[in-house]
Design a protein around this motif. Structure first.
Motif, mmCIF file in Angstrom:
data_model
loop_
_atom_site.group_PDB
_atom_site.id
_atom_site.type_symbol
_atom_site.label_atom_id
_atom_site.label_comp_id
_atom_site.label_asym_id
_atom_site.label_seq_id
_atom_site.Cartn_x
_atom_site.Cartn_y
_atom_site.Cartn_z
ATOM 1 N N THR A 276 3.412 7.384 2.359
ATOM 2 C CA THR A 276 3.933 6.117 2.882
ATOM 3 C C THR A 276 3.352 5.824 4.254
ATOM 4 O O THR A 276 3.086 4.659 4.591
ATOM 5 C CB THR A 276 5.470 6.152 2.953
ATOM 6 N N TYR A 277 3.129 6.859 5.040
ATOM 7 C CA TYR A 277 2.495 6.700 6.356
ATOM 8 C C TYR A 277 1.055 6.204 6.202
ATOM 9 O O TYR A 277 0.614 5.288 6.900
ATOM 10 C CB TYR A 277 2.537 8.036 7.087
ATOM 11 N N THR A 278 0.324 6.784 5.255
ATOM 12 C CA THR A 278 -1.049 6.358 4.993
ATOM 13 C C THR A 278 -1.086 4.918 4.497
ATOM 14 O O THR A 278 -1.981 4.147 4.861
ATOM 15 C CB THR A 278 -1.701 7.277 3.946
ATOM 16 N N TYR A 279 -0.124 4.559 3.674
ATOM 17 C CA TYR A 279 -0.039 3.178 3.173
ATOM 18 C C TYR A 279 0.147 2.192 4.325
ATOM 19 O O TYR A 279 -0.522 1.144 4.375
ATOM 20 C CB TYR A 279 1.115 3.070 2.181
ATOM 21 N N GLN A 280 1.036 2.533 5.247
ATOM 22 C CA GLN A 280 1.275 1.645 6.382
ATOM 23 C C GLN A 280 0.048 1.539 7.279
ATOM 24 O O GLN A 280 -0.323 0.443 7.727
ATOM 25 C CB GLN A 280 2.471 2.163 7.201
ATOM 26 N N ILE A 281 -0.607 2.673 7.531
ATOM 27 C CA ILE A 281 -1.766 2.668 8.420
ATOM 28 C C ILE A 281 -2.970 1.996 7.760
ATOM 29 O O ILE A 281 -3.667 1.184 8.367
ATOM 30 C CB ILE A 281 -2.134 4.110 8.827
ATOM 31 N N GLY A 282 -3.222 2.354 6.488
ATOM 32 C CA GLY A 282 -4.432 1.899 5.826
ATOM 33 C C GLY A 282 -4.357 0.481 5.295
ATOM 34 O O GLY A 282 -5.224 -0.349 5.586
#
Length: 322
Positions: A276-282
């Motif tokens: 979910t962190y990668t989704y928000q950043i990417g």
């Protein structure tokens, strides 16, 4: 310990079983060559959609801009990795991922094995098939639907659990928005969704157990628990070991679909994970290079865990992937 009759049955089976030489194996493979042609679409799928995109890993070492492309983007080396370990957000996210995945491993991995052993002892075929169908049905339902079911089931106004709590004179509990309960909800709902599907693998392994071993155990007067412990479990141990290696390797890989559909602002501190962190950043913020760095780090850790678990398994019980 195994009885003399069980040991003797094993020895007879090993003597009767023909030895497959290299030449015989080649002939068998050639005889089934048309079945191997059926693997071509699967191999093509993995080559096109899993191996070809590996070229994109290079953007983890660049300040990637879509308009400039991979060739025109600035090379920054390990700057994104330094930012990864010195940033304020990644380490808490990594902690959440490891805690949730460890809980799933501890409670979720034995669940299908236990269910498999129970179902294997059921003699009523109709009941056995009904339980199998009910338990593996959730596997085919997406987390978009299951997440809604979980939220409704635990709703403080309409949920069954809170209805029972209020019947006993207590106030309803906000389960999904509570940091205390959120991780437990993730673990239990994950077990609910996958326990039946994983059970199929172990039931298939049990079908390969020689029935003569159980007959020999009956002659020695062994009970059900003794047969499970001395025959069934050792027979499926290779499959259990392989599944455990994959499970440990996936401890860093969280279930994005599940967590994204259940996550809310109230539980970000305990529920925000790497995916979910990668989704928000990417995707949301458009920082593709940093998101790729996070994904690369996650895959490296997963690869190392698989190698380590495989090595330990090979040294302890001689069962491993290679």
């Amino acid at each position: 310990m195994e009885s003399n009759a069980i040991i003797a049955a094993r020895e007879v089976k090993e003597r009767v079983q023909p030895q497959i030489t290299k030449e015989r194996a080649i002939k068998l493979y050639w005889k089934q060559k048309y079945f191997f042609f059926m693997l071509i679409p699967v191999i093509a799928y993995y080559l096109i959609f899993h191996y070809a995109p590996l070229y994109g890993i290079v953007i983890a070492f660049q300040n990637y801009y879509p308009l400039k492309g991979v060739a025109g983007s600035e090379w920054v080396g390990l700057d994104h990795f330094k930012e990864l370990f010195t940033g304020l957000y990644f380490l808490p996210v990594l902690k959440n991922t490891l805690i949730i995945s460890t809980y799933k491993l501890i409670f979720g991995f034995p669940a299908p094995i236990i269910l498999c052993l129970i179902l294997n002892e059921v003699r009523l075929v109709f009941f056995k098939k009904a339980v199998q169908t009910i338990t593996y049905l959730p596997h085919f339902i997406s987390w978009v639907i299951l997440g809604g079911i979980v939220i409704e089931f635990l709703s403080p106004t309409r949920g069954l659990i809170n209805a029972i709590i209020m019947e006993f004179g207590h106030k309803p509990i906000l389960f999904v928005t509570s940091e205390t309960y959120f991780r437990s909800i993730l673990v239990l709902s994950s077990i609910w969704k996958e326990v039946g599907w994983s059970t199929i693998i172990y039931l298939a392994a049990i079908t390969s157990v020689d029935p003569e071993l159980y007959d020999a155990a009956d002659m020695d007067g062994a009970g059900r628990l003794r047969k499970i412990w001395n025959i069934t479990m050792p027979s499926i141990m290779p499959v259990v070991t392989i599944m455990f290696i994959f499970a440990v390797g996936g401890i860093i890989n969280d279930d994005f679909d599940q967590i994204y559909n259940l996550l809310n602002a109230s539980v970000l501190s305990v529920g925000d994970v790497i995916s979910t962190y990668t989704y928000q950043i990417g995707l949301v913020k458009g920082d593709y290079s940093f998101a790729t760095t996070v994904g690369l780090f996650k895959n490296i850790i997963a690869f190392v865990l698989i190698l380590l678990t495989n090595y330990v398994a090979k040294k302890t019980n001689d069962y491993s992937l290679w």
